[in-house]
Design a protein around this motif. Structure first.
Motif, mmCIF file in Angstrom:
data_model
loop_
_atom_site.group_PDB
_atom_site.id
_atom_site.type_symbol
_atom_site.label_atom_id
_atom_site.label_comp_id
_atom_site.label_asym_id
_atom_site.label_seq_id
_atom_site.Cartn_x
_atom_site.Cartn_y
_atom_site.Cartn_z
ATOM 1 N N UNK A 136 0.835 -1.193 0.000
ATOM 2 C CA UNK A 136 0.000 0.000 0.000
ATOM 3 C C UNK A 136 0.868 1.240 0.000
ATOM 4 N N UNK A 137 0.228 2.394 -0.185
ATOM 5 C CA UNK A 137 0.978 3.640 -0.350
ATOM 6 C C UNK A 137 0.277 4.795 0.350
ATOM 7 N N UNK A 138 1.078 5.706 0.898
ATOM 8 C CA UNK A 138 0.584 6.999 1.360
ATOM 9 C C UNK A 138 1.388 8.050 0.607
ATOM 10 N N UNK A 139 0.691 8.904 -0.127
ATOM 11 C CA UNK A 139 1.349 9.956 -0.889
ATOM 12 C C UNK A 139 1.339 11.245 -0.077
ATOM 13 N N UNK A 140 2.505 11.862 0.060
ATOM 14 C CA UNK A 140 2.613 13.179 0.682
ATOM 15 C C UNK A 140 2.654 14.166 -0.470
ATOM 16 N N UNK A 141 1.602 14.988 -0.562
ATOM 17 C CA UNK A 141 1.472 15.819 -1.760
ATOM 18 C C UNK A 141 1.144 17.273 -1.460
ATOM 19 N N UNK A 142 1.753 18.114 -2.245
ATOM 20 C CA UNK A 142 1.388 19.525 -2.284
ATOM 21 C C UNK A 142 0.253 19.670 -3.298
ATOM 22 N N UNK A 143 -0.257 20.882 -3.443
ATOM 23 C CA UNK A 143 -1.233 21.157 -4.487
ATOM 24 C C UNK A 143 -0.637 22.177 -5.438
ATOM 25 N N UNK A 144 -0.487 21.770 -6.697
ATOM 26 C CA UNK A 144 0.039 22.646 -7.735
ATOM 27 C C UNK A 144 -1.094 22.894 -8.729
ATOM 28 N N UNK A 150 3.851 17.794 -11.134
ATOM 29 C CA UNK A 150 4.199 17.065 -12.352
ATOM 30 C C UNK A 150 5.109 15.881 -12.053
ATOM 31 N N UNK A 151 5.994 16.040 -11.065
ATOM 32 C CA UNK A 151 6.911 14.942 -10.729
ATOM 33 C C UNK A 151 6.155 13.739 -10.157
ATOM 34 N N UNK A 152 5.116 13.985 -9.375
ATOM 35 C CA UNK A 152 4.330 12.870 -8.839
ATOM 36 C C UNK A 152 3.519 12.213 -9.949
ATOM 37 N N UNK A 153 2.901 13.016 -10.806
ATOM 38 C CA UNK A 153 2.125 12.419 -11.907
ATOM 39 C C UNK A 153 3.022 11.575 -12.792
ATOM 40 N N UNK A 154 4.223 12.053 -13.084
ATOM 41 C CA UNK A 154 5.165 11.291 -13.894
ATOM 42 C C UNK A 154 5.557 9.990 -13.198
ATOM 43 N N UNK A 155 5.803 10.056 -11.896
ATOM 44 C CA UNK A 155 6.163 8.845 -11.136
ATOM 45 C C UNK A 155 5.027 7.831 -11.143
ATOM 46 N N UNK A 156 3.801 8.311 -11.053
ATOM 47 C CA UNK A 156 2.644 7.414 -11.124
ATOM 48 C C UNK A 156 2.570 6.750 -12.497
ATOM 49 N N UNK A 157 2.812 7.519 -13.547
ATOM 50 C CA UNK A 157 2.727 7.000 -14.914
ATOM 51 C C UNK A 157 3.831 5.990 -15.234
ATOM 52 N N UNK A 158 4.927 6.020 -14.512
ATOM 53 C CA UNK A 158 6.087 5.170 -14.827
ATOM 54 C C UNK A 158 5.885 3.716 -14.405
ATOM 55 N N UNK A 159 4.768 3.413 -13.748
ATOM 56 C CA UNK A 159 4.485 2.036 -13.351
ATOM 57 C C UNK A 159 3.002 1.791 -13.593
ATOM 58 N N UNK A 160 2.629 0.535 -13.562
ATOM 59 C CA UNK A 160 1.205 0.199 -13.648
ATOM 60 C C UNK A 160 0.925 -1.055 -12.824
ATOM 61 N N UNK A 161 1.528 -2.147 -13.220
ATOM 62 C CA UNK A 161 1.266 -3.416 -12.531
ATOM 63 C C UNK A 161 1.573 -3.334 -11.039
ATOM 64 N N UNK A 162 2.583 -2.570 -10.690
ATOM 65 C CA UNK A 162 3.027 -2.487 -9.297
ATOM 66 C C UNK A 162 1.999 -1.809 -8.401
ATOM 67 N N UNK A 163 1.168 -0.931 -8.960
ATOM 68 C CA UNK A 163 0.148 -0.217 -8.179
ATOM 69 C C UNK A 163 -1.119 -1.056 -7.981
#
Length: 196
Positions: free
Chosen positions: A79-87, A93-106
């Motif tokens: 499981x995951x807890x994301x610590x996020x700002x609001x842009x 953009x860095x978090x969205x890119x990191x999310x996009x770089x995987x699929x099966x793992x999530x």
């Protein structure tokens, strides 16, 4: 039996980010629990390129070794807890890119969020939940929101105080979030093991 593992993912990479302060507070408080193991994961440590693979790793194995390293790290967790700002009403953009770089793992794992900023990153967390659904995660209802005057007490934009100054305000939502995360982690872990 080993305890489920949860990644606390720091979702911004700016040199001047505030994220380290709430992420450390979250880790220290989460580690007081005896039902889950927590690890801080900083996307800054992975030097991820902008997504440039042939396709998602659901369809084609990723080629960039930095991306593969990121995917291998994510696969360690239940499981995951994301610590996020609001842009601009969303995640960085860095978090969205990191999310996009995987699929099966999530897939088939719960996600929670700790947001900070003027409105406690409420809009970013709502957007993050939509992204999580597409990645086949289970976004949970409860989140931690550090916003408004409480944010200004601890932010360098304000008084830059210690997180202890807002601890009492955040503890109820933290408990609710982690309790719910634990339940969904157990449920999804059992289901993944059953269908493995």
């Amino acid at each position: 039996m080993s305890k489920p593992k949860i990644a606390i993912i720091i979702g911004t990479t700016r040199d001047t980010r505030f994220a380290d302060k709430p992420a450390q507070w979250l880790l220290e408080n989460a580690q007081k629990r005896d039902d889950l193991d927590f690890e801080l994961v900083d996307i800054r440590d992975y030097d991820l390129p902008l997504f440039n693979e042939v396709a998602s790793n659901l369809w084609v194995p990723s080629q960039d070794p930095r991306v593969v390293k990121w995917q291998e790290k994510l696969a360690e967790f239940d499981g995951y807890v994301f610590v996020t700002a609001e842009y601009n009403h969303s995640v960085s953009g860095s978090l969205k890119n990191a999310l996009d770089q995987a699929y099966k793992e999530w897939n088939h794992k719960p996600m929670a969020a700790f947001g900070y900023g003027g409105v406690g990153a409420a809009r970013a967390i709502e957007h993050l939940r939509g992204i999580a659904v597409e990645l086949q995660m289970v976004p949970i209802r409860n989140a931690v929101h550090l916003g408004g005057g409480e944010f200004m007490k601890v932010s360098p934009l304000g008084a830059n105080g210690d997180m202890s100054e807002v601890d009492a305000v955040l503890q109820p939502s933290l408990k609710a979030m982690l309790d719910e995360l634990a339940w969904w982690t157990d449920a999804t872990k059992a289901a993944r093991e059953k269908t493995a």
